[in-house]
Design a protein around this motif. Structure first.
Motif, PDB file in Angstrom:
ATOM      1  N   ARG A 166      25.762 -34.278  -0.188  1.00  0.00           N
ATOM      2  CA  ARG A 166      24.538 -33.335   0.174  1.00  0.00           C
ATOM      3  C   ARG A 166      25.024 -32.403   1.096  1.00  0.00           C
ATOM      4  N   ILE A 167      24.501 -31.048   0.759  1.00  0.00           N
ATOM      5  CA  ILE A 167      24.813 -29.898   1.444  1.00  0.00           C
ATOM      6  C   ILE A 167      23.460 -29.384   2.081  1.00  0.00           C
ATOM      7  N   ALA A 168      23.584 -28.766   3.272  1.00  0.00           N
ATOM      8  CA  ALA A 168      22.346 -28.163   3.940  1.00  0.00           C
ATOM      9  C   ALA A 168      22.506 -26.680   4.093  1.00  0.00           C
ATOM     10  N   ILE A 169      21.380 -26.269   3.899  1.00  0.00           N
ATOM     11  CA  ILE A 169      21.489 -24.581   3.939  1.00  0.00           C
ATOM     12  C   ILE A 169      20.078 -24.280   4.598  1.00  0.00           C
ATOM     13  N   PRO A 170      20.159 -23.464   5.782  1.00  0.00           N
ATOM     14  CA  PRO A 170      18.923 -22.890   6.537  1.00  0.00           C
ATOM     15  C   PRO A 170      18.439 -21.933   5.514  1.00  0.00           C
ATOM     16  N   THR A 171      17.005 -21.757   5.800  1.00  0.00           N
ATOM     17  CA  THR A 171      16.160 -20.897   4.797  1.00  0.00           C
ATOM     18  C   THR A 171      14.673 -20.821   5.851  1.00  0.00           C
ATOM     19  N   ASP A 172      14.356 -19.494   5.667  1.00  0.00           N
ATOM     20  CA  ASP A 172      12.943 -19.285   6.089  1.00  0.00           C
ATOM     21  C   ASP A 172      11.856 -19.107   4.979  1.00  0.00           C
ATOM     22  N   ILE A 186      18.235 -28.992   1.536  1.00  0.00           N
ATOM     23  CA  ILE A 186      19.261 -29.946   0.978  1.00  0.00           C
ATOM     24  C   ILE A 186      19.447 -30.259  -0.152  1.00  0.00           C
ATOM     25  N   PHE A 187      20.551 -29.838  -0.674  1.00  0.00           N
ATOM     26  CA  PHE A 187      20.974 -30.013  -2.114  1.00  0.00           C
ATOM     27  C   PHE A 187      21.774 -31.109  -2.265  1.00  0.00           C
ATOM     28  N   ALA A 239      27.684 -29.806 -10.186  1.00  0.00           N
ATOM     29  CA  ALA A 239      26.362 -29.514 -10.398  1.00  0.00           C
ATOM     30  C   ALA A 239      25.383 -29.822  -9.512  1.00  0.00           C
ATOM     31  N   VAL A 240      24.330 -28.843  -9.206  1.00  0.00           N
ATOM     32  CA  VAL A 240      23.154 -29.198  -8.134  1.00  0.00           C
ATOM     33  C   VAL A 240      22.234 -29.954  -9.150  1.00  0.00           C
ATOM     34  N   THR A 241      21.786 -30.994  -8.316  1.00  0.00           N
ATOM     35  CA  THR A 241      21.197 -32.179  -9.463  1.00  0.00           C
ATOM     36  C   THR A 241      19.727 -32.512  -8.566  1.00  0.00           C
ATOM     37  N   GLN A 242      19.552 -31.940  -7.241  1.00  0.00           N
ATOM     38  CA  GLN A 242      18.316 -32.156  -6.474  1.00  0.00           C
ATOM     39  C   GLN A 242      18.330 -31.364  -5.354  1.00  0.00           C
TER      40      GLN A 242
END
Length: 139
Positions: free
Chosen positions: A2-8, A25-26, A32-35
């Motif tokens: 799982r990778i986390a990326i901050p967003t507004d 959270i991807f 591949a990105v699955t979720q």
């Protein structure tokens, strides 16, 4: 993984991790990105109270204080990301970087601005770490 990326806005990467409205959270599997899951930011004092410095929770991985010299810990954010192995960001203070890395969360800085594109590039091994691209260089 799982990778986390901050967003507004759930589309773009926020410029400052601690002030982001949410964290995307991807889930990555087999390149591949699955979720995708959006976690609203209820864990940082910056987002909850503008830019005021409150006291956060403490846990085994809460080693640092906030980069602006106040008493803001990163424990609540780290706890919210316990299931993540990587944080992709455009900007973050050095103490948060240290706190995340000391808890086993790799920090990757990018100039990429779109969440989905950054997640896909990371999944394919095509997102270079660019620490000089960080939009926050506070100490």
């Amino acid at each position: 993984m799982r990778i986390a990326i901050p967003t507004d806005d759930n589309t773009h990467i926020a410029g400052h991790t601690g002030r982001a409205g949410a964290v995307a959270i991807f889930k990555i599997q087999n390149g591949a990105v699955t979720q995708l899951e959006i976690r609203e930011n209820t864990f940082t004092g910056h987002h909850q109270h503008g830019h005021e410095h409150g006291h956060g929770g403490h846990d085994d991985c809460d080693h640092g204080q906030h980069g602006h010299g106040g008493g803001q810990s990163h424990g609540a954010l780290i706890e919210a990301l316990r299931d993540c192995q990587v944080m992709i960001a455009r900007g973050m203070g050095p103490r948060l970087v240290n706190d995340l890395e000391s808890c086993g969360i790799q920090v990757v800085f990018t100039a990429e601005t779109e969440l989905q594109r950054a997640a896909e590039k990371f999944a394919q091994g095509q997102l270079p770490n660019q620490p000089d691209q960080s939009t926050c260089h506070r100490t």
